[in-house]
Design a protein around this motif. Structure first.
Motif, PDB file in Angstrom:
ATOM      1  N   LYS A 167      -1.734  12.483  -4.772  1.00 11.27           N
ATOM      2  CA  LYS A 167      -2.143  13.590  -5.506  1.00 11.27           C
ATOM      3  C   LYS A 167      -0.967  14.536  -6.063  1.00 11.27           C
ATOM      4  O   LYS A 167      -0.051  14.632  -5.625  1.00 11.27           O
ATOM      5  CB  LYS A 167      -3.055  14.626  -4.985  1.00 11.27           C
ATOM      6  CG  LYS A 167      -4.507  14.241  -4.788  1.00 11.27           C
ATOM      7  CD  LYS A 167      -5.340  15.228  -3.897  1.00 11.27           C
ATOM      8  CE  LYS A 167      -5.139  14.389  -2.358  1.00 11.27           C
ATOM      9  NZ  LYS A 167      -5.985  15.230  -1.526  1.00 11.27           N
ATOM     10  N   TYR A 168      -1.091  14.932  -7.252  1.00  4.56           N
ATOM     11  CA  TYR A 168      -0.070  15.757  -7.816  1.00  4.56           C
ATOM     12  C   TYR A 168      -0.791  17.148  -8.311  1.00  4.56           C
ATOM     13  O   TYR A 168      -1.863  17.116  -8.962  1.00  4.56           O
ATOM     14  CB  TYR A 168       0.446  14.947  -9.210  1.00  4.56           C
ATOM     15  CG  TYR A 168       1.308  16.000 -10.157  1.00  4.56           C
ATOM     16  CD1 TYR A 168       2.389  16.665  -9.564  1.00  4.56           C
ATOM     17  CD2 TYR A 168       0.779  16.370 -11.276  1.00  4.56           C
ATOM     18  CE1 TYR A 168       3.048  17.368 -10.631  1.00  4.56           C
ATOM     19  CE2 TYR A 168       1.522  17.090 -12.345  1.00  4.56           C
ATOM     20  CZ  TYR A 168       2.807  17.458 -11.680  1.00  4.56           C
ATOM     21  OH  TYR A 168       3.586  18.315 -12.465  1.00  4.56           O
ATOM     22  N   MET A 169      -0.439  18.325  -7.902  1.00  2.00           N
ATOM     23  CA  MET A 169      -0.856  19.667  -8.297  1.00  2.00           C
ATOM     24  C   MET A 169       0.036  20.654  -8.742  1.00  2.00           C
ATOM     25  O   MET A 169       1.240  20.782  -8.444  1.00  2.00           O
ATOM     26  CB  MET A 169      -1.273  20.420  -6.725  1.00  2.00           C
ATOM     27  CG  MET A 169      -2.351  19.322  -6.075  1.00  2.00           C
ATOM     28  SD  MET A 169      -2.889  20.442  -4.803  1.00  2.00           S
ATOM     29  CE  MET A 169      -3.832  19.005  -3.802  1.00  2.00           C
ATOM     30  N   GLU A 170      -0.529  21.321  -9.728  1.00  5.62           N
ATOM     31  CA  GLU A 170       0.588  22.323 -10.199  1.00  5.62           C
ATOM     32  C   GLU A 170       0.077  23.603 -10.042  1.00  5.62           C
ATOM     33  O   GLU A 170      -1.398  24.027 -10.546  1.00  5.62           O
ATOM     34  CB  GLU A 170       0.362  22.072 -11.718  1.00  5.62           C
ATOM     35  CG  GLU A 170       1.250  20.986 -12.286  1.00  5.62           C
ATOM     36  CD  GLU A 170       1.474  20.367 -14.045  1.00  5.62           C
ATOM     37  OE1 GLU A 170       2.232  19.928 -14.335  1.00  5.62           O
ATOM     38  OE2 GLU A 170       0.423  21.233 -14.648  1.00  5.62           O
ATOM     39  N   LEU A 171       0.404  24.585  -9.518  1.00  3.08           N
ATOM     40  CA  LEU A 171      -0.050  25.941  -9.223  1.00  3.08           C
ATOM     41  C   LEU A 171       0.637  26.952  -9.589  1.00  3.08           C
ATOM     42  O   LEU A 171       1.824  26.878  -9.917  1.00  3.08           O
ATOM     43  CB  LEU A 171       0.120  26.226  -7.659  1.00  3.08           C
ATOM     44  CG  LEU A 171      -0.812  25.309  -6.562  1.00  3.08           C
ATOM     45  CD1 LEU A 171      -0.390  24.127  -6.384  1.00  3.08           C
ATOM     46  CD2 LEU A 171      -1.016  26.094  -5.287  1.00  3.08           C
ATOM     47  N   THR A 172       0.050  27.884 -10.287  1.00  2.00           N
ATOM     48  CA  THR A 172       0.635  29.146 -10.894  1.00  2.00           C
ATOM     49  C   THR A 172       0.604  30.103  -9.757  1.00  2.00           C
ATOM     50  O   THR A 172      -0.353  30.564  -9.391  1.00  2.00           O
ATOM     51  CB  THR A 172       0.081  29.633 -12.119  1.00  2.00           C
ATOM     52  OG1 THR A 172      -0.025  28.260 -13.045  1.00  2.00           O
ATOM     53  CG2 THR A 172       1.070  30.584 -13.033  1.00  2.00           C
ATOM     54  N   ILE A 173       1.655  30.822  -9.206  1.00  2.00           N
ATOM     55  CA  ILE A 173       1.667  31.818  -8.202  1.00  2.00           C
ATOM     56  C   ILE A 173       2.365  33.224  -8.868  1.00  2.00           C
ATOM     57  O   ILE A 173       3.410  33.006  -9.145  1.00  2.00           O
ATOM     58  CB  ILE A 173       2.224  31.387  -6.783  1.00  2.00           C
ATOM     59  CG1 ILE A 173       1.566  30.090  -6.556  1.00  2.00           C
ATOM     60  CG2 ILE A 173       1.847  32.368  -5.914  1.00  2.00           C
ATOM     61  CD1 ILE A 173       2.049  29.415  -5.341  1.00  2.00           C
ATOM     62  N   VAL A 206     -10.165  24.471  -5.405  1.00  2.00           N
ATOM     63  CA  VAL A 206      -9.339  24.725  -4.645  1.00  2.00           C
ATOM     64  C   VAL A 206      -8.481  26.049  -4.687  1.00  2.00           C
ATOM     65  O   VAL A 206      -8.403  26.742  -3.851  1.00  2.00           O
ATOM     66  CB  VAL A 206      -7.794  23.590  -4.848  1.00  2.00           C
ATOM     67  CG1 VAL A 206      -6.690  23.979  -4.087  1.00  2.00           C
ATOM     68  CG2 VAL A 206      -8.365  22.314  -4.479  1.00  2.00           C
ATOM     69  N   LEU A 217      -4.130  23.770   3.658  1.00  2.00           N
ATOM     70  CA  LEU A 217      -5.318  23.483   2.922  1.00  2.00           C
ATOM     71  C   LEU A 217      -5.130  22.170   1.975  1.00  2.00           C
ATOM     72  O   LEU A 217      -5.628  21.357   2.157  1.00  2.00           O
ATOM     73  CB  LEU A 217      -5.692  24.502   1.888  1.00  2.00           C
ATOM     74  CG  LEU A 217      -6.833  24.145   1.132  1.00  2.00           C
ATOM     75  CD1 LEU A 217      -8.249  24.219   1.766  1.00  2.00           C
ATOM     76  CD2 LEU A 217      -7.274  25.120  -0.294  1.00  2.00           C
ATOM     77  N   LEU A 218      -3.764  22.198   1.324  1.00  2.00           N
ATOM     78  CA  LEU A 218      -3.718  21.354   0.394  1.00  2.00           C
ATOM     79  C   LEU A 218      -3.393  19.868   0.848  1.00  2.00           C
ATOM     80  O   LEU A 218      -4.071  18.580   0.391  1.00  2.00           O
ATOM     81  CB  LEU A 218      -2.471  21.567  -0.516  1.00  2.00           C
ATOM     82  CG  LEU A 218      -2.747  22.837  -1.382  1.00  2.00           C
ATOM     83  CD1 LEU A 218      -1.389  23.230  -2.006  1.00  2.00           C
ATOM     84  CD2 LEU A 218      -3.878  22.904  -1.956  1.00  2.00           C
ATOM     85  N   ASP A 236      -3.624  30.064 -10.822  1.00  2.00           N
ATOM     86  CA  ASP A 236      -4.258  28.721 -11.716  1.00  2.00           C
ATOM     87  C   ASP A 236      -3.725  27.494 -10.786  1.00  2.00           C
ATOM     88  O   ASP A 236      -2.681  27.464  -9.821  1.00  2.00           O
ATOM     89  CB  ASP A 236      -3.296  28.518 -12.779  1.00  2.00           C
ATOM     90  CG  ASP A 236      -4.149  27.778 -13.735  1.00  2.00           C
ATOM     91  OD1 ASP A 236      -5.558  27.495 -13.464  1.00  2.00           O
ATOM     92  OD2 ASP A 236      -3.467  26.918 -14.401  1.00  2.00           O
ATOM     93  N   VAL A 237      -4.634  26.541 -10.619  1.00  2.00           N
ATOM     94  CA  VAL A 237      -4.429  25.428  -9.588  1.00  2.00           C
ATOM     95  C   VAL A 237      -4.987  24.175 -10.741  1.00  2.00           C
ATOM     96  O   VAL A 237      -6.009  24.458 -11.335  1.00  2.00           O
ATOM     97  CB  VAL A 237      -5.205  25.386  -8.553  1.00  2.00           C
ATOM     98  CG1 VAL A 237      -4.902  24.006  -7.669  1.00  2.00           C
ATOM     99  CG2 VAL A 237      -4.889  26.509  -7.604  1.00  2.00           C
ATOM    100  N   ARG A 238      -4.187  23.391 -10.987  1.00  2.00           N
ATOM    101  CA  ARG A 238      -4.531  22.055 -11.878  1.00  2.00           C
ATOM    102  C   ARG A 238      -4.361  20.763 -10.859  1.00  2.00           C
ATOM    103  O   ARG A 238      -3.093  20.686 -10.425  1.00  2.00           O
ATOM    104  CB  ARG A 238      -3.607  21.923 -13.062  1.00  2.00           C
ATOM    105  CG  ARG A 238      -3.703  23.283 -13.928  1.00  2.00           C
ATOM    106  CD  ARG A 238      -5.056  23.106 -14.797  1.00  2.00           C
ATOM    107  NE  ARG A 238      -5.258  22.259 -15.904  1.00  2.00           N
ATOM    108  CZ  ARG A 238      -6.227  22.032 -16.472  1.00  2.00           C
ATOM    109  NH1 ARG A 238      -7.282  22.721 -16.348  1.00  2.00           N
ATOM    110  NH2 ARG A 238      -6.244  21.159 -17.633  1.00  2.00           N
ATOM    111  N   ILE A 239      -5.285  20.046 -10.934  1.00  2.00           N
ATOM    112  CA  ILE A 239      -4.818  18.770  -9.888  1.00  2.00           C
ATOM    113  C   ILE A 239      -4.890  17.620 -10.718  1.00  2.00           C
ATOM    114  O   ILE A 239      -5.690  17.170 -11.653  1.00  2.00           O
ATOM    115  CB  ILE A 239      -6.180  18.671  -9.030  1.00  2.00           C
ATOM    116  CG1 ILE A 239      -6.044  20.037  -8.207  1.00  2.00           C
ATOM    117  CG2 ILE A 239      -5.884  17.629  -8.124  1.00  2.00           C
ATOM    118  CD1 ILE A 239      -6.900  20.101  -6.924  1.00  2.00           C
TER     119      ILE A 239
END
Lengths: 84, 84
Positions: free
Chosen positions: B41-47, A22, B65-66, A36-39
Motif C-alpha cells: 500500500k501507498y498512502m499520502e497524508l497531509t498533516i 482512515v 493503525l496504518l 487528508d489521507v489518500r490511499i
C-alpha cells in the motif's frame, strides 16, 4: 534483472472512501492534525532481462493491467540489478 | 504543513496471494519475463503542524493503525510544505 517499483494513486478529482475512513479513524484516535489521507497501491516487480525495452514493457503492463487509467495515475522507477 | 508518504509492504516471508494472482495474469498476457510481484500500500497524508514532533506522530500512526506490524513493514518520507 530489473527491480521495478510502481506507484498507483487515485486521480485528484476521484473520491477516496478508504482514505476518508482512515482519516476518520485517525481523528478518533486523537490525531486531529491529519487533514487528508489518500490511499494508493505500491507494487514491486522483478523482471528478467529480455529483448524488449524495459521501460516500454512496464508502461504497457501499467496501462493494460496494473492501473485503471480512467480513475488512477501511475508512476514507476526502474532499477537494474546486476548479478555478481 | 507536512506531506507524508507511507509505503507498506508485506514482510519477506509472508505469502502474497494478490501478487501471485497479478503475476499469473501478466504471464497469461505474455509478459513471461516477470518473475515476481509483491503488492503493498501507498498512502499520502497531509498533516498540519502542531506541537508534537512529526516523525514521532507518523511512526505512532503506522504502528497503531496504518500497518499491521506482525506481517507488514513500513517506511515513510516526510516533506515540509511551507505556505506562501
Amino acid at each position: 534483472m530489473f527491480k521495478v517499483k510502481v506507484y498507483i494513486t487515485l486521480r485528484e478529482n476521484v473520491l477516496d472512501p478508504q482514505g476518508a475512513a482512515v482519516k476518520s479513524s485517525l481523528h478518533s484516535m486523537s490525531y486531529e492534525s491529519v487533514s487528508d489521507v489518500r490511499i494508493g497501491k505500491y507494487m514491486e516487480l522483478t523482471i528478467e532481462k529480455n529483448n524488449r525495452d524495459i521501460d516500454e514493457i512496464v508502461k504497457e503492463m501499467c496501462e493494460r493491467l496494473l492501473a485503471n487509467t480512467v480513475i488512477e495515475d501511475y508512476r514507476y522507477e526502474i532499477e537494474e540489478v546486476v548479478a555478481l
